[in-house]
Each structure stands twice: as C-alpha cells, then as structure tokens.
Design a protein around this motif. Structure first.
Motif, mmCIF file in Angstrom:
data_model
loop_
_atom_site.group_PDB
_atom_site.id
_atom_site.type_symbol
_atom_site.label_atom_id
_atom_site.label_comp_id
_atom_site.label_asym_id
_atom_site.label_seq_id
_atom_site.Cartn_x
_atom_site.Cartn_y
_atom_site.Cartn_z
ATOM 1 N N ASN A 156 -2.510 4.613 -12.394
ATOM 2 C CA ASN A 156 -2.007 5.713 -11.562
ATOM 3 C C ASN A 156 -2.984 6.060 -10.443
ATOM 4 O OD1 ASN A 156 0.035 7.524 -10.891
ATOM 5 N ND2 ASN A 156 -0.898 9.196 -12.058
ATOM 6 N N ARG A 157 -3.589 5.036 -9.871
ATOM 7 C CA ARG A 157 -4.561 5.254 -8.799
ATOM 8 C C ARG A 157 -3.855 5.709 -7.523
ATOM 9 N NH1 ARG A 157 -8.459 0.664 -5.914
ATOM 10 N NH2 ARG A 157 -9.242 2.030 -4.263
ATOM 11 N N ARG A 158 -4.546 6.598 -6.775
ATOM 12 C CA ARG A 158 -4.069 7.044 -5.475
ATOM 13 C C ARG A 158 -5.271 7.096 -4.517
ATOM 14 N NH1 ARG A 158 -0.318 6.232 -8.146
ATOM 15 N NH2 ARG A 158 1.522 7.518 -8.547
ATOM 16 N N TRP A 209 3.549 12.030 -4.329
ATOM 17 C CA TRP A 209 3.223 10.716 -4.890
ATOM 18 C C TRP A 209 3.086 10.759 -6.416
ATOM 19 C CZ3 TRP A 209 -1.885 9.935 -1.682
ATOM 20 C CH2 TRP A 209 -2.937 10.639 -2.265
ATOM 21 N N THR A 266 0.817 -1.218 0.000
ATOM 22 C CA THR A 266 0.000 0.000 0.000
ATOM 23 C C THR A 266 0.849 1.264 0.000
ATOM 24 O OG1 THR A 266 -0.127 -0.152 2.418
ATOM 25 C CG2 THR A 266 -1.975 -1.062 1.154
ATOM 26 N N PRO A 308 5.265 3.307 -7.200
ATOM 27 C CA PRO A 308 4.888 2.634 -8.449
ATOM 28 C C PRO A 308 6.067 2.033 -9.202
ATOM 29 C CG PRO A 308 3.773 4.751 -8.261
ATOM 30 C CD PRO A 308 4.747 4.679 -7.134
ATOM 31 N N VAL A 324 3.880 9.931 -10.166
ATOM 32 C CA VAL A 324 4.198 8.603 -10.684
ATOM 33 C C VAL A 324 5.683 8.456 -10.992
ATOM 34 C CG1 VAL A 324 3.653 9.257 -13.080
ATOM 35 C CG2 VAL A 324 3.546 6.846 -12.379
ATOM 36 N N TYR A 370 7.442 8.871 -1.770
ATOM 37 C CA TYR A 370 6.115 8.358 -2.096
ATOM 38 C C TYR A 370 5.466 7.741 -0.854
ATOM 39 C CZ TYR A 370 2.420 5.591 -4.265
ATOM 40 O OH TYR A 370 1.193 5.052 -4.591
ATOM 41 N N VAL A 404 -5.148 -3.811 -6.248
ATOM 42 C CA VAL A 404 -4.670 -2.493 -5.842
ATOM 43 C C VAL A 404 -3.341 -2.179 -6.522
ATOM 44 C CG1 VAL A 404 -3.786 -1.144 -3.901
ATOM 45 C CG2 VAL A 404 -5.901 -2.462 -3.644
ATOM 46 N N TYR A 449 -6.184 2.026 0.839
ATOM 47 C CA TYR A 449 -6.853 1.241 -0.201
ATOM 48 C C TYR A 449 -7.686 0.145 0.446
ATOM 49 C CZ TYR A 449 -3.219 3.304 -3.161
ATOM 50 O OH TYR A 449 -2.386 4.172 -3.803
ATOM 51 N N VAL A 495 -2.587 0.928 -9.175
ATOM 52 C CA VAL A 495 -1.565 1.955 -8.938
ATOM 53 C C VAL A 495 -0.628 2.051 -10.138
ATOM 54 C CG1 VAL A 495 0.450 2.567 -7.531
ATOM 55 C CG2 VAL A 495 -1.668 1.809 -6.424
#
Length: 333
Positions: free
Chosen positions: A283-285, A309, A233, A237, A311, A252, A275, A268, A279
């Motif tokens: 590019n999920r946050r 954070w 988590t 990336p 990428v 990050y 998950v 998350y 990410v």
C-alpha cells in the motif's frame, strides 16, 4: 457493452458507424436518424458534416506536437481552423490494441464540455498516401494549446501556488465528473494528458485507454481489462491487481496528479515492477513533502489526496463529491 470495441470486431477501411456501436456512433444520432454534428463555438465555421467524415484536401499538417507508441499528434488546420490531429499508429505486435486505442478516442466524440478536449472529426480510412499506411485511423480534435500540465509543473521556473493547484484541480475534476456522468472512465489521467489553454483552463485529453462502462454506478466492476491500461505510476491498485475497472480508478489517478502539482516531484523512483509490487503488496504511496505541512490549506489538500488514493475504491469519493470539496477549499483562499 464494454468499449472500445468487441474483441471480434475488425475495422473496415472506410466505416459508417451505427447505433449499435455507441458511443462510437455519430454523436447526435438518435433513433436511427443521423443528424449533423454540432461544433463548439470556436469551430462553428467548420462545415456541418458527419463527424466520421474527414475531407483530406482540407486537412493540413503543420508541427509535430508529440509521438509515442500510440502514434503521432500534429498541430494543423482543418478548413482553415487550427486543430490537433492524432494519427493512431499500427502496432505490429498487437493489431487489436491499436484499433482499440483508436476507437477508445471516440468514446467522447458525442460529448461537449469546457474541460474535455473536443473531437471534431474522425475516420478509420486513410488517404492515398504511402505515409498513411502505418495509421489505423485519424482523429481531428480542437487545439487546446501547446502546454500540458506536466510541462507547467516540471519545466517552468515558477512553481504552482496553492490557488493554481486548486483551480487546475477544479477544472480536471469538473471534466471527470462530466465523463463519469456518462459512464466513461479515462484510465490514463496524469499531468501529461491534461492540456492548458491560453486562457489558463485545463482540458482532459488522450482517451486512448478510456472505456465506456455498462453502468453509471461508481463501483460496478463491469470492465475486465485484457491488458494494463494507462501509466503504472498513476494506475489504481485494483487495476494493478488485475481487478475490473470502475470510475473510482480515475479518482486515484487524480490524487497522484494533485500530489505532483503540489510537490513538483515525481511520484515514484526505481524499477517499474518494484513500484507496482510496493503499491499492491505494501500500500505504498508517494511521500508528502514539507509543503503539505506549512499551512492549514496544505494539510487540507493532503487530507483530500489521502482520501482519493485509498486502497479500496469504495473508500474514495466520487467525482461530484470531490469537486465539491475542492471548490470549498478554493473558496477559503
């Protein structure tokens, strides 16, 4: 030299570190001459022995503070002083990983900073005790208090206010800045690995995933991880993609940690693999809750998190720049 140890090295039962094994050699060993360990003020009463010597008769285990795949952490005493004792567990599936975890803990053995948990002594030998057969090594550290940042965030009735978040952030990033100045990347920064002392100071601990980089360049990708280190988590990336580690990976992880302090939520939910894929591929946050929009300071902290954070590692600030930003925000309160 990549740390913690070369793949081919086998730890002896009782070892005497040398200059060639830095940063796991004697902390103050210079030009081949061993010098005595200099303890922090709280532990100056302890005997001035080499850090890799543990006098078992003086070590007393008291309460079990925690356990996991890494091993066990106890509260205890050493020469009458309160300490934390970490016993690194043997791993039957991956013996090398257990040894690497032990040696990684010693990446900070030669360092002293108010926001880093201090290593006081360590050894790869074990006492003549059947219970010690499952241990590959013992690390004795300063006792930094029984409260973690994770506990403070999720298990206390009163939420952290913005001032607390910035104060704790300043402590954490100050510790990171110091580590990074010595080319050490933590690789498992998260609230559970940040301890809060009785005086309210945060100290970074648990260096079992850390690496000593071959260069102090923030973006020099000179450590290729053979396994995914740290907690997914909070893992950057580029590490999830299998790229090499740089100091920016810790930035990050800090962003996720600051987000947790502000939101009091888990970053998350859902399946681990899903998950990680989100990410990397999308590019999920974590989502920003209303607290980040309720004040101008909340919006400024949101901006700091977003910057940290990014990428691409070169889009993130380094620890020194980040510390200046956080202290500037704190001064505005």
């Amino acid at each position: 030299m990549p740390s913690p140890i070369p793949v081919h090295r086998i730890l002896p039962k009782g070892f005497s570190p040398t200059i060639s094994l830095r940063p796991c050699s004697s902390p103050n060993q210079l030009q081949g001459k061993a010098q005595h360990f200099s303890f922090t003020k709280q532990y100056k009463a302890l005997p001035r022995r080499f850090w890799y010597t543990v006098i078992w008769d003086e070590l007393k285990l008291l309460d079990l503070l925690g356990s996991g795949g890494f091993g066990w952490v106890y509260k205890g005493t050493y020469y009458g002083k309160t300490v934390a004792i970490k016993k690194v567990r043997k791993c039957t599936k991956n013996k090398l990983a257990a040894r690497q975890s032990f040696w990684a803990e010693l990446n900070v053995a030669h360092l002293v900073h108010e926001n880093i948990v201090k290593v006081l002594a360590a050894t790869a030998s074990v006492p003549a005790d059947p219970e010690a057969e499952d241990s590959v090594g013992t690390v004795i550290m300063e006792y930094a208090g029984g409260t973690s940042l994770d506990h403070r965030i999720y298990n206390c009735a009163d939420p952290l206010d913005v001032g607390d978040c910035l104060k704790f952030s300043s402590d954490i990033v100050s510790g990171l800045s110091f580590l990074h100045s010595h080319s050490i990347v933590h690789l498992d920064l998260k609230p559970a690995n940040v301890l809060i002392t009785e005086e309210g100071r945060c100290k970074i601990g648990d260096f079992g995933c850390s690496h000593k980089l071959a260069s102090d360049n923030d973006l020099t990708p000179n450590v290729q991880l053979r396994h995914l280190a740290g907690t997914y988590t909070h893992r950057a990336p580029e590490l999830l993609r299998g790229c090499s580690a740089t100091l920016k990976a810790d930035i990050y992880s800090f962003a996720i940690t600051l987000w947790q302090m502000m939101s009091r939520d888990q970053p998350y939910s859902g399946d681990r693999q899903c998950v990680m894929y989100a990410v990397v591929a999308y590019n999920r946050r974590p989502s920003f809750s209303a607290i980040f929009n309720e004040s101008s300071m909340g919006r400024k902290i949101r901006s700091v998190i977003h910057h940290c954070w990014e990428v691409e590692p070169n889009g993130r600030p380094n620890a020194k720049q980040l510390l200046e930003s956080i202290n500037s925000l704190a001064a505005q309160l």
